[in-house]
Write a protein that holds these residues in place. Sequence first.
Motif, PDB file in Angstrom:
ATOM      1  N   PHE A  85       0.853  -1.179   0.000  1.00  0.00           N
ATOM      2  CA  PHE A  85       0.000   0.000   0.000  1.00  0.00           C
ATOM      3  C   PHE A  85       0.889   1.230   0.000  1.00  0.00           C
ATOM      4  CE2 PHE A  85      -2.411  -3.362   1.992  1.00  0.00           C
ATOM      5  CZ  PHE A  85      -3.690  -3.234   1.456  1.00  0.00           C
ATOM      6  N   ASP A  86       0.468   2.250  -0.695  1.00  0.00           N
ATOM      7  CA  ASP A  86       1.256   3.483  -0.738  1.00  0.00           C
ATOM      8  C   ASP A  86       1.183   4.269   0.559  1.00  0.00           C
ATOM      9  OD1 ASP A  86       2.120   2.985  -3.290  1.00  0.00           O
ATOM     10  OD2 ASP A  86       0.497   4.125  -4.248  1.00  0.00           O
ATOM     11  N   SER A  87       0.076   4.143   1.297  1.00  0.00           N
ATOM     12  CA  SER A  87      -0.103   4.918   2.525  1.00  0.00           C
ATOM     13  C   SER A  87      -1.022   4.173   3.471  1.00  0.00           C
ATOM     14  CB  SER A  87      -0.684   6.299   2.205  1.00  0.00           C
ATOM     15  OG  SER A  87      -1.996   6.178   1.671  1.00  0.00           O
ATOM     16  N   VAL A  88      -1.054   4.643   4.712  1.00  0.00           N
ATOM     17  CA  VAL A  88      -1.975   4.075   5.700  1.00  0.00           C
ATOM     18  C   VAL A  88      -3.415   4.316   5.280  1.00  0.00           C
ATOM     19  CG1 VAL A  88      -2.761   4.247   8.096  1.00  0.00           C
ATOM     20  CG2 VAL A  88      -0.319   4.306   7.594  1.00  0.00           C
ATOM     21  N   GLU A  89      -3.675   5.482   4.689  1.00  0.00           N
ATOM     22  CA  GLU A  89      -5.034   5.795   4.245  1.00  0.00           C
ATOM     23  C   GLU A  89      -5.518   4.820   3.183  1.00  0.00           C
ATOM     24  OE1 GLU A  89      -2.586   7.964   4.523  1.00  0.00           O
ATOM     25  OE2 GLU A  89      -3.298   9.056   6.309  1.00  0.00           O
ATOM     26  N   ASP A  90      -4.627   4.427   2.262  1.00  0.00           N
ATOM     27  CA  ASP A  90      -5.001   3.454   1.235  1.00  0.00           C
ATOM     28  C   ASP A  90      -5.321   2.096   1.862  1.00  0.00           C
ATOM     29  OD1 ASP A  90      -4.733   5.252  -0.784  1.00  0.00           O
ATOM     30  OD2 ASP A  90      -2.670   4.702  -1.284  1.00  0.00           O
ATOM     31  N   ALA A  91      -4.517   1.704   2.859  1.00  0.00           N
ATOM     32  CA  ALA A  91      -4.769   0.433   3.535  1.00  0.00           C
ATOM     33  C   ALA A  91      -6.097   0.461   4.271  1.00  0.00           C
ATOM     34  CB  ALA A  91      -3.630   0.124   4.510  1.00  0.00           C
ATOM     35  N   GLN A  92      -6.371   1.564   4.930  1.00  0.00           N
ATOM     36  CA  GLN A  92      -7.642   1.680   5.656  1.00  0.00           C
ATOM     37  C   GLN A  92      -8.824   1.680   4.698  1.00  0.00           C
ATOM     38  OE1 GLN A  92      -7.798   4.776   8.604  1.00  0.00           O
ATOM     39  NE2 GLN A  92     -10.017   4.910   8.544  1.00  0.00           N
ATOM     40  N   LEU A  93      -8.682   2.370   3.573  1.00  0.00           N
ATOM     41  CA  LEU A  93      -9.756   2.414   2.582  1.00  0.00           C
ATOM     42  C   LEU A  93     -10.050   1.027   2.044  1.00  0.00           C
ATOM     43  CD1 LEU A  93     -11.714   4.007   0.792  1.00  0.00           C
ATOM     44  CD2 LEU A  93      -9.830   4.359  -0.823  1.00  0.00           C
ATOM     45  N   TRP A  94      -8.991   0.264   1.736  1.00  0.00           N
ATOM     46  CA  TRP A  94      -9.208  -1.081   1.205  1.00  0.00           C
ATOM     47  C   TRP A  94      -9.912  -1.961   2.225  1.00  0.00           C
ATOM     48  CZ3 TRP A  94      -7.832  -5.910   2.848  1.00  0.00           C
ATOM     49  CH2 TRP A  94      -8.125  -6.952   1.957  1.00  0.00           C
ATOM     50  N   TYR A  95      -9.425  -1.969   3.466  1.00  0.00           N
ATOM     51  CA  TYR A  95     -10.013  -2.856   4.473  1.00  0.00           C
ATOM     52  C   TYR A  95     -11.432  -2.435   4.809  1.00  0.00           C
ATOM     53  CZ  TYR A  95     -10.289  -5.906   8.551  1.00  0.00           C
ATOM     54  OH  TYR A  95     -10.665  -6.881   9.450  1.00  0.00           O
ATOM     55  N   ASN A  96     -11.694  -1.138   4.824  1.00  0.00           N
ATOM     56  CA  ASN A  96     -13.055  -0.684   5.119  1.00  0.00           C
ATOM     57  C   ASN A  96     -14.013  -1.087   3.999  1.00  0.00           C
ATOM     58  OD1 ASN A  96     -14.417   0.871   7.293  1.00  0.00           O
ATOM     59  ND2 ASN A  96     -15.048   2.185   5.603  1.00  0.00           N
ATOM     60  N   ASN A  97     -13.549  -1.000   2.749  1.00  0.00           N
ATOM     61  CA  ASN A  97     -14.386  -1.439   1.627  1.00  0.00           C
ATOM     62  C   ASN A  97     -14.637  -2.947   1.680  1.00  0.00           C
ATOM     63  OD1 ASN A  97     -14.638   1.117   0.568  1.00  0.00           O
ATOM     64  ND2 ASN A  97     -12.892   0.909  -0.818  1.00  0.00           N
ATOM     65  N   TYR A  98     -13.587  -3.694   2.016  1.00  0.00           N
ATOM     66  CA  TYR A  98     -13.739  -5.145   2.164  1.00  0.00           C
ATOM     67  C   TYR A  98     -14.739  -5.475   3.270  1.00  0.00           C
ATOM     68  CZ  TYR A  98     -12.604  -9.771   4.055  1.00  0.00           C
ATOM     69  OH  TYR A  98     -12.689 -11.045   4.562  1.00  0.00           O
ATOM     70  N   ALA A  99     -14.593  -4.800   4.409  1.00  0.00           N
ATOM     71  CA  ALA A  99     -15.487  -5.059   5.537  1.00  0.00           C
ATOM     72  C   ALA A  99     -16.920  -4.681   5.206  1.00  0.00           C
ATOM     73  CB  ALA A  99     -14.999  -4.288   6.767  1.00  0.00           C
ATOM     74  N   ARG A 100     -17.097  -3.588   4.473  1.00  0.00           N
ATOM     75  CA  ARG A 100     -18.455  -3.185   4.106  1.00  0.00           C
ATOM     76  C   ARG A 100     -19.095  -4.215   3.181  1.00  0.00           C
ATOM     77  NH1 ARG A 100     -22.001   0.975   3.662  1.00  0.00           N
ATOM     78  NH2 ARG A 100     -23.196   1.097   1.739  1.00  0.00           N
ATOM     79  N   MET A 101     -18.320  -4.757   2.280  1.00  0.00           N
ATOM     80  CA  MET A 101     -18.876  -5.723   1.330  1.00  0.00           C
ATOM     81  C   MET A 101     -19.346  -6.995   2.031  1.00  0.00           C
ATOM     82  SD  MET A 101     -17.313  -7.105  -2.268  1.00  0.00           S
ATOM     83  CE  MET A 101     -17.783  -5.551  -3.026  1.00  0.00           C
ATOM     84  N   ILE A 102     -18.629  -7.441   3.056  1.00  0.00           N
ATOM     85  CA  ILE A 102     -19.040  -8.676   3.728  1.00  0.00           C
ATOM     86  C   ILE A 102     -19.941  -8.410   4.929  1.00  0.00           C
ATOM     87  CG2 ILE A 102     -16.897  -9.792   3.016  1.00  0.00           C
ATOM     88  CD1 ILE A 102     -15.959  -9.606   5.927  1.00  0.00           C
ATOM     89  N   GLY A 103     -20.151  -7.120   5.301  1.00  0.00           N
ATOM     90  CA  GLY A 103     -21.035  -6.803   6.413  1.00  0.00           C
ATOM     91  C   GLY A 103     -20.352  -6.749   7.757  1.00  0.00           C
ATOM     92  N   LEU A 104     -19.088  -6.311   7.783  1.00  0.00           N
ATOM     93  CA  LEU A 104     -18.289  -6.273   8.997  1.00  0.00           C
ATOM     94  C   LEU A 104     -17.990  -4.832   9.364  1.00  0.00           C
ATOM     95  CD1 LEU A 104     -16.764  -8.397  10.879  1.00  0.00           C
ATOM     96  CD2 LEU A 104     -14.729  -7.812   9.545  1.00  0.00           C
ATOM     97  N   GLY A 105     -18.037  -4.519  10.655  1.00  0.00           N
ATOM     98  CA  GLY A 105     -17.654  -3.200  11.136  1.00  0.00           C
ATOM     99  C   GLY A 105     -16.183  -3.168  11.489  1.00  0.00           C
ATOM    100  N   VAL A 106     -15.561  -2.002  11.360  1.00  0.00           N
ATOM    101  CA  VAL A 106     -14.121  -1.846  11.577  1.00  0.00           C
ATOM    102  C   VAL A 106     -13.880  -0.729  12.589  1.00  0.00           C
ATOM    103  CG1 VAL A 106     -11.916  -1.251  10.494  1.00  0.00           C
ATOM    104  CG2 VAL A 106     -13.583  -2.634   9.247  1.00  0.00           C
ATOM    105  N   ARG A 107     -12.884  -0.931  13.448  1.00  0.00           N
ATOM    106  CA  ARG A 107     -12.396   0.158  14.301  1.00  0.00           C
ATOM    107  C   ARG A 107     -10.884   0.078  14.397  1.00  0.00           C
ATOM    108  NH1 ARG A 107     -11.703  -1.695  19.797  1.00  0.00           N
ATOM    109  NH2 ARG A 107     -12.676  -3.731  20.155  1.00  0.00           N
TER     110      ARG A 107
END
Length: 346
Positions: free
Chosen positions: A30-52
């Motif tokens: 990942f180029d940045s922490v923000e990119d990593a967070q964006l990817w994981y949040n999108n993944y979690a949203r697709m499967i119905g998981l909340g992230v903190r």
Amino acid sequence: MSSPHSSSNIGISIAPKVGLQASDILGSHFDSVEDAQLWYNNYARMIGLGVRKDDMRRRKKSGRITIRRWVCHFKGVRHERQSENCRRVREPQPLKRTGCRASFRVNYDESVGKYIAKEFRPEHNHHLASNNEVHLIHSHQKVTDAELTQAKALRHVGVKTCQFMDYMADQVEGPQNLRFTRKDMQNTLDASTRAEVGDSDSDTTIAYFAAKFEHDPGLCFEYTLDDENRLQNLFWADCVARYDYQCFGDVLAFDATYKTNAYHKPLVTLVEINYYFRTTVFGFALLAEETIDSYAWLLQTFLSTMGNRKPVSVITDGDKAMWKAIKTVFTGCIHRLCCWHLERNA
């Protein structure tokens, strides 16, 4: 899907999908922490998981984040002491956390200048939100730039928040399809307002006090900046206020308005009644928030401005942060509660 060890940005090139395994993600860049967070949040949203957010480590000198970890919002369990507390006044909130171990972590690799996925646990032990429920999870509640622009335009012509929330809900065929709540929209609008007026007005205010100081050496103003170099706390008192304190400073009363100005900052006025039963102002302050640290900074700055002379008595409302700051800074002073607040609370 590209190779997990590809040097490309996984946040863009790898679309999140159900059924990912640890081997699919570990080693991805990942180029940045923000990119990593964006990817994981999108993944979690697709499967119905909340992230903190969970663990974060940062270099002291450069300030660069070296480790960042995200976990499921059901991670952890309630401590037994909380559930077995017999003296609890209120009913405990229903159990929500299930000890879920789903997580994602990236580490910064200096050799490639990117963040590498070092931990990915897709397993979960709870019900996943459906497509109709996922927008209610806090980590997936977000106001887009387009929605914010539309809300600001409607507010500018006098439309209330509740009214344009109903309008936006109609546009997406019901409030259940909105990706944010009314509180999310209000917070985003407030943050946008602070960002717009904060920088220019802060510079103007500091420049104004600096210019006044040249003509009034008795003027005192102090301020602090946050990590982003923005104005955080501000205190000022002119020569008349400082002289009045030397004459009538035996008793000090101060209270904070509840963020009723355009900057949503507590305004603190330090006053007292003089021998002629008239209100005498000793100083003003704009604070970032109503916390112990903010009030302690204010009181220490006030003491320094007034020649380290402590009042005999201090009168405040029932704010606990005020009380603890007074106890720390104004040691030995008598603290009393305002009778108006006592009668109002009664």
